[in-house]
Design a protein around this motif. Structure first.
Motif, short mmCIF file in Angstrom:
data_model
loop_
_atom_site.label_atom_id
_atom_site.label_comp_id
_atom_site.label_asym_id
_atom_site.label_seq_id
_atom_site.Cartn_x
_atom_site.Cartn_y
_atom_site.Cartn_z
N PHE A 55 68.58 -41.79 23.67
CA PHE A 55 67.42 -41.48 24.95
C PHE A 55 68.06 -42.10 26.09
O PHE A 55 67.84 -41.54 27.26
CB PHE A 55 66.37 -42.08 24.41
N THR A 56 68.64 -43.56 26.10
CA THR A 56 68.86 -44.11 27.33
C THR A 56 70.21 -43.38 27.93
O THR A 56 70.40 -43.31 29.07
CB THR A 56 69.20 -45.50 26.88
N VAL A 59 68.92 -40.54 29.96
CA VAL A 59 68.19 -41.11 31.22
C VAL A 59 69.37 -41.59 32.29
O VAL A 59 69.08 -40.92 33.31
CB VAL A 59 67.15 -42.06 30.81
N ASN A 66 71.38 -33.67 33.11
CA ASN A 66 70.11 -33.60 32.53
C ASN A 66 69.35 -32.32 32.35
O ASN A 66 69.11 -31.85 31.31
CB ASN A 66 69.26 -34.50 33.08
N CYS A 162 62.33 -37.65 28.41
CA CYS A 162 63.49 -38.01 29.04
C CYS A 162 63.33 -37.62 30.33
O CYS A 162 63.61 -38.23 31.36
CB CYS A 162 64.74 -37.38 28.43
N LYS A 166 62.96 -40.18 33.86
CA LYS A 166 63.83 -39.97 35.00
C LYS A 166 63.54 -39.66 36.32
O LYS A 166 63.83 -40.23 37.25
CB LYS A 166 65.04 -38.99 34.54
#
Length: 489
Positions: A55-56, A59, A66, A162, A166
């Motif tokens: 997940f990080t 991001v 993305n 996400c 962001k």
């Protein structure tokens, strides 16, 4: 602001952004926009750590990656699930009997792949069933429907979350936090200081704003170890609370150069040959979102202006204060010593009269006179310890007796009185040579008096001096009055 320009334009030369941009560029550790210019390579087997925190990782990716992952994930998921519905219809033979009204298929009105894809989109988007629906005679279709609902919820939560994180990241809030393009070194309150300016372009505040500074400079330890990009903290008011900012208007952040500062030996000449980078970190909580925001910038040695000061940007209007950001980066020259703080302290110590070398040609009396003058001027606390001891012992004698031995009026007392004063004054076996010299000087001054005891008696009987004697006796201590009465009796 026009009045300010007229005031400073006559005496000082303003420095705008053009002058700062004309300086040479070199490799930075942190760019002016706050991006850290560091790349990690040769990770080897450590690359799997990025997948453990997927997940990080998503991001932190750039926006183009993305969006690509977002589109590919949904497209592939839709195609796979639509293919599974089409596969169930194909295996059951529903595609060949879809138009038979007497036949009960797994999914009504699904007779090819496009119709299976449309059924999946209607189910996933929950836009309602109309022409296509699941029948109760298809248990495998019910299981696939449950799996589709669970998988769709997970994918939606992951990707949409996400994208939301962001988009709501406070990095864009840092774009409205402004730093001056150059830092300056000049005097403030009599001390040499390194200063730069920060500002907030939005009306919303930064809650609990705090600023920190790091000095990035390579150095070598006494053991011979070379430390590239060694980080050293610069004090910008941590002890006094000046690092906690109320950032509603542009503020000038000040680092006072003292003996504990890394710039203690920095002068105008050595600034040209130094290589360092000052990293400024401003942290705070965004008032509207409650998220922590961090803005960064850096100043190299080429962006530090010696002997400059920032132009004022605040002015008072009708009922409010106005900030003119057109002069936010502008500086002007001010008179500043080109020496470092260390050199200035050494010059002050050499020019001090207490650190000057002693002239051996001077007599002892001249040196004693010099010390007496220093004591009168209020500099007694700065004398060496031994001289303070001598002076304190000198003051321990009765002050009125000392005045009697030095004034013309007090010559009316007899030699025996002065000698008895010396006997009354406290002395110990441990008195040093200087105390004995003072007592000897008192005896010599007493013997040199031109009047004898008989002359003093005549003066006492004489009515012309009677009033003076009575006045003097009133001011004598009790012990001296007793001695005089004994001598006269």
């Amino acid at each position: 602001m026009s009045a300010v320009r007229r005031k400073f334009g006559d005496e000082y030369q303003a420095v705008g952004p053009a002058r700062c941009s004309a300086r040479r560029e070199r490799q930075r550790f942190v760019d002016k926009n706050g991006r850290c210019n560091v790349q990690h390579g040769n990770l080897g087997g450590e690359s799997s750590r990025y997948l453990s925190d997927l997940f990080t990782t998503l991001v932190d990716l750039k926006w183009r990656w993305n969006l690509l992952i977002f589109l590919l994930t949904y497209t592939v998921a839709w195609l796979v699930m639509a293919s599974m519905w089409w596969g169930i219809a194909y295996l059951r033979g529903d595609l060949h009997q879809a138009h038979d009204d007497t036949y009960s298929p797994c999914v009504a009105n699904v007779y090819n792949f496009p119709s299976a894809f449309l059924f999946f989109i209607e189910t996933e988007a929950t836009i309602g069933y109309g022409h296509r629906y699941i029948t109760e005679r298809c248990p495998e279709g019910i299981v696939l429907f449950l799996f589709q609902s669970l998988l769709g919820s997970v994918v939606d939560a992951f990707l949409i979350g996400c994208m939301f994180i962001k988009m709501s990241q406070p990095k864009k809030r840092a774009e409205t936090l402004m730093f001056s393009r150059a830092a300056v070194i000049s005097q403030r309150d009599g001390r040499l200081c390194l200063m730069f300016r920060v500002g907030n372009l939005r009306n919303s505040h930064m809650v609990s704003a705090q600023i920190r500074c790091k000095l990035i400079k390579s150095r070598q330890t006494p053991e011979g170890e070379f430390l590239p990009l060694d980080q050293c903290e610069l004090d910008v008011g941590f002890g006094t609370g000046a690092d906690q900012l109320f950032l509603v208007s542009p503020l000038t952040i000040c680092h006072e150069i003292t003996s504990e500062s890394p710039f203690f030996c920095l002068s105008q000449r050595s600034l040209r040959s130094e290589q360092f980078e000052i990293v400024v970190i401003l942290e705070g909580i965004v008032e509207t979102t409650g998220m922590t925001c961090q803005a960064r910038t850096s100043y190299t040695e080429d962006e530090v202006l010696w002997g400059h000061r920032f132009l004022p940007v605040m002015s008072l209007e009708n009922g409010f204060f106005r900030v003119d950001y057109s002069q936010f980066h502008a500086t002007f020259e001010v008179p500043t010593p080109p020496y470092s703080v260390k050199e200035q302290e050494e010059k002050l110590s050499l020019s001090s009269p207490f650190n000057s070398p002693v002239d051996n040609n001077k007599t002892r009396g001249e040196q004693a006179c010099l010390l007496d003058c220093v004591d009168i001027a209020g500099e007694k606390d700065k004398l060496p310890f031994k001289l303070q001891k001598i002076s304190s012992r000198k003051e321990s004698l009765p002050q009125r007796a000392l005045r009697m031995s030095s004034s013309n009026t007090e010559k009316t007392f007899s030699t025996g009185d002065l000698l008895k004063i010396q006997e009354i004054s406290p002395s110990s076996e441990g008195e040093d040579r200087d105390d004995r010299m003072q007592l000897k000087a008192s005896e010599i001054s007493a013997e040199a008096l031109p009047q004898s005891a008989s002359d003093l008696e005549l003066h006492r009987i004489s009515p012309s001096t009677g009033a003076l004697e009575v006045k003097l006796e009133d001011n004598l201590p009790a012990k001296l009055l007793k001695m005089n009465s004994d001598c006269l009796s």
